[in-house]
Design a protein around this motif. Structure first.
Motif, short mmCIF file in Angstrom:
data_model
loop_
_atom_site.label_atom_id
_atom_site.label_comp_id
_atom_site.label_asym_id
_atom_site.label_seq_id
_atom_site.Cartn_x
_atom_site.Cartn_y
_atom_site.Cartn_z
N THR A 194 0.84 -1.14 0.00
CA THR A 194 0.14 0.03 -0.15
C THR A 194 1.09 1.21 0.07
N ALA A 195 1.69 1.38 0.86
CA ALA A 195 2.74 2.58 0.94
C ALA A 195 3.51 2.72 -0.36
N ILE A 196 3.88 1.39 -1.13
CA ILE A 196 4.64 1.54 -2.26
C ILE A 196 3.66 2.31 -3.32
N PHE A 197 2.64 1.82 -3.49
CA PHE A 197 1.67 2.54 -4.69
C PHE A 197 1.17 3.85 -4.30
N ASP A 198 1.06 4.04 -3.04
CA ASP A 198 0.89 5.49 -2.66
C ASP A 198 1.90 6.49 -3.12
N THR A 199 3.14 6.08 -3.10
CA THR A 199 4.17 6.94 -3.34
C THR A 199 4.06 7.22 -4.99
N PHE A 200 3.86 6.17 -5.70
CA PHE A 200 3.55 6.53 -7.03
C PHE A 200 2.84 7.78 -7.54
N ASN A 201 2.02 8.08 -6.74
CA ASN A 201 1.15 9.31 -7.16
C ASN A 201 2.07 10.63 -6.98
N ASP A 202 3.08 10.59 -6.54
CA ASP A 202 4.07 11.63 -5.84
C ASP A 202 5.31 11.55 -7.02
N ARG A 203 5.37 10.39 -7.75
CA ARG A 203 6.53 10.05 -8.42
C ARG A 203 6.62 10.60 -9.86
N ASP A 204 7.37 11.29 -10.47
CA ASP A 204 7.31 11.73 -11.71
C ASP A 204 8.09 10.76 -12.87
N ASP A 205 9.00 10.09 -11.91
CA ASP A 205 9.65 8.99 -12.52
C ASP A 205 8.95 7.49 -12.76
N VAL A 206 7.88 7.49 -12.42
CA VAL A 206 7.06 6.36 -12.66
C VAL A 206 5.75 6.77 -13.34
N LEU A 207 5.79 5.98 -14.42
CA LEU A 207 4.75 6.41 -15.69
C LEU A 207 3.83 5.22 -15.63
N ALA A 208 4.20 4.12 -15.42
CA ALA A 208 3.33 2.82 -15.61
C ALA A 208 3.78 1.70 -14.57
N VAL A 209 3.18 0.77 -13.96
CA VAL A 209 3.48 0.03 -13.01
C VAL A 209 3.21 -1.31 -13.51
N GLY A 220 6.17 -4.53 -21.98
CA GLY A 220 6.12 -3.99 -23.42
C GLY A 220 4.87 -2.96 -23.63
N ILE A 221 3.77 -3.33 -22.72
CA ILE A 221 2.76 -2.65 -22.56
C ILE A 221 3.14 -1.62 -21.74
N ALA A 222 3.72 -1.75 -20.60
CA ALA A 222 4.16 -0.71 -19.88
C ALA A 222 4.78 0.43 -20.36
N ARG A 223 5.80 0.16 -21.27
CA ARG A 223 6.53 0.87 -22.06
C ARG A 223 5.77 1.75 -22.99
N GLN A 224 4.69 1.08 -23.61
CA GLN A 224 3.81 1.67 -24.45
C GLN A 224 3.18 2.82 -23.68
N ILE A 225 2.62 2.68 -22.45
CA ILE A 225 2.04 3.50 -21.62
C ILE A 225 2.97 4.70 -21.44
N ALA A 226 4.10 4.40 -20.90
CA ALA A 226 5.11 5.40 -20.48
C ALA A 226 5.60 6.38 -21.39
N ALA A 227 5.51 5.96 -22.73
CA ALA A 227 5.72 6.92 -23.88
C ALA A 227 4.58 7.95 -24.09
N LYS A 228 3.36 7.64 -23.53
CA LYS A 228 2.26 8.60 -23.62
C LYS A 228 2.44 10.05 -23.06
N SER A 229 1.66 10.74 -23.09
CA SER A 229 1.45 12.07 -22.24
C SER A 229 1.36 11.61 -20.73
N PRO A 230 2.16 12.00 -19.68
CA PRO A 230 1.92 11.62 -18.36
C PRO A 230 0.47 12.13 -17.78
N LEU A 231 0.08 13.42 -18.32
CA LEU A 231 -0.97 13.97 -18.11
C LEU A 231 -2.37 13.43 -18.48
N ALA A 232 -2.17 12.84 -19.90
CA ALA A 232 -3.20 12.45 -20.37
C ALA A 232 -3.42 10.93 -19.73
N VAL A 233 -2.47 10.18 -19.48
CA VAL A 233 -2.66 8.98 -18.89
C VAL A 233 -3.15 9.16 -17.39
#
Length: 255
Positions: free
Chosen positions: A34-49, A189-202
């Motif tokens: 739970t703590a790890i997933f909560d951090t993703f909301n504030d991490r700009d370096d994480v775009l997909a999980v 491969g799917i995660a990298r496809q998502i990570a290539a999109k606009s972070p804001l749009a995602v």
């Protein structure tokens, strides 16, 4: 010792439940994840999980050992149940899309984790079930109902039936059912496809999907339209249009 491992590279976070031999989930693992997933909301370096399990199992469910060691202290079960509920919401409400790479058995709480993810892929060796009826417990039927058909959920809950990955793929529940060695490359491969999109749009897309699930058609579409209008004002949306017109790859900034 940590029960959940985290690795981040090129915008993709890999979260691995690592509690051998079957990756059961004691309360400590619930809290860590739970703590790890909560951090993703504030991490700009994480775009997909990508969420997976270590070894040959995904997650065999709750750790049953504490139930055999005498009466718990007052209030313990209430705290435990609340924390177990929240782990699902930390995934469902995470701003970053989450891909379940199910490498083995996903049982009980493990199936709940899978049902909370956005995109589901599995190894041919994976099985899915709610076996709580065989150990004096009730399972996550409501979580299973998010992804599985009416009759199958009831069969799982009432008989302990474990559905193989191939069956769920044939039913349209899984995006892919793959040889074990192909599972993580496919999920990455799917995660990298998502990570290539606009972070804001995602982020807006994930927010919409999480919010509209329990809304009426009118209210859900209205919510999506609101997010569309907010996104249209962003630099990323304008860059996407320019890149499309100019026939070049977009360069997104997340603004």
């Amino acid at each position: 010792m940590a029960l959940v491992r985290l690795e981040v590279e090129d915008g993709v976070a890999v979260v691995t439940l690592d509690n051998p031999p079957v990756n059961s989930m004691p309360i400590e693992a619930v809290e860590e994840m739970t703590a790890i997933f909560d951090t993703f909301n504030d991490r700009d370096d994480v775009l997909a999980v990508v969420l997976t399990g270590a070894g040959k199992q995904f997650c065999a469910g709750a750790d049953l050992k504490p139930a055999t060691t005498g009466e718990p202290e007052q209030g313990y079960e209430w705290r435990r149940m609340r924390k177990v509920r929240e782990i699902s919401y930390s995934i469902i409400e995470c701003k970053k899309p989450v891909i379940a790479a199910v490498n083995g058995a996903a049982l009980g709480a493990g199936l709940g984790l899978v049902a909370s993810c956005d995109i589901l892929v599995a190894s041919e060796k994976a099985v899915f079930g709610l076996p709580e009826i065989d150990v004096g417990l009730m399972g996550g039927g409501r979580h299973a109902m998010r992804i599985l058909p009416h009759s199958l959920v009831r069969r799982m809950v009432l008989t302990g039936y474990r559905a193989p990955a191939r069956e769920l793929f044939d039913r349209g529940v899984l995006e892919a059912c793959l040889p074990p060695e192909e599972l993580m490359p496919y999920a990455m491969g799917i995660a990298r496809q998502i990570a290539a999109k606009s972070p804001l749009a995602v982020a807006y897309a994930k927010d919409s999907l999480a919010a509209i699930e329990n809304m009426t058609l009118r209210d859900g579409y209205r919510y999506e339209q609101g997010n569309t209008n907010r996104l249209k004002k962003s630099d990323d949306a304008k860059e996407a249009v320019r890149a499309f017109v100019e026939k070049r790859p977009p360069v997104f900034t997340g603004r």
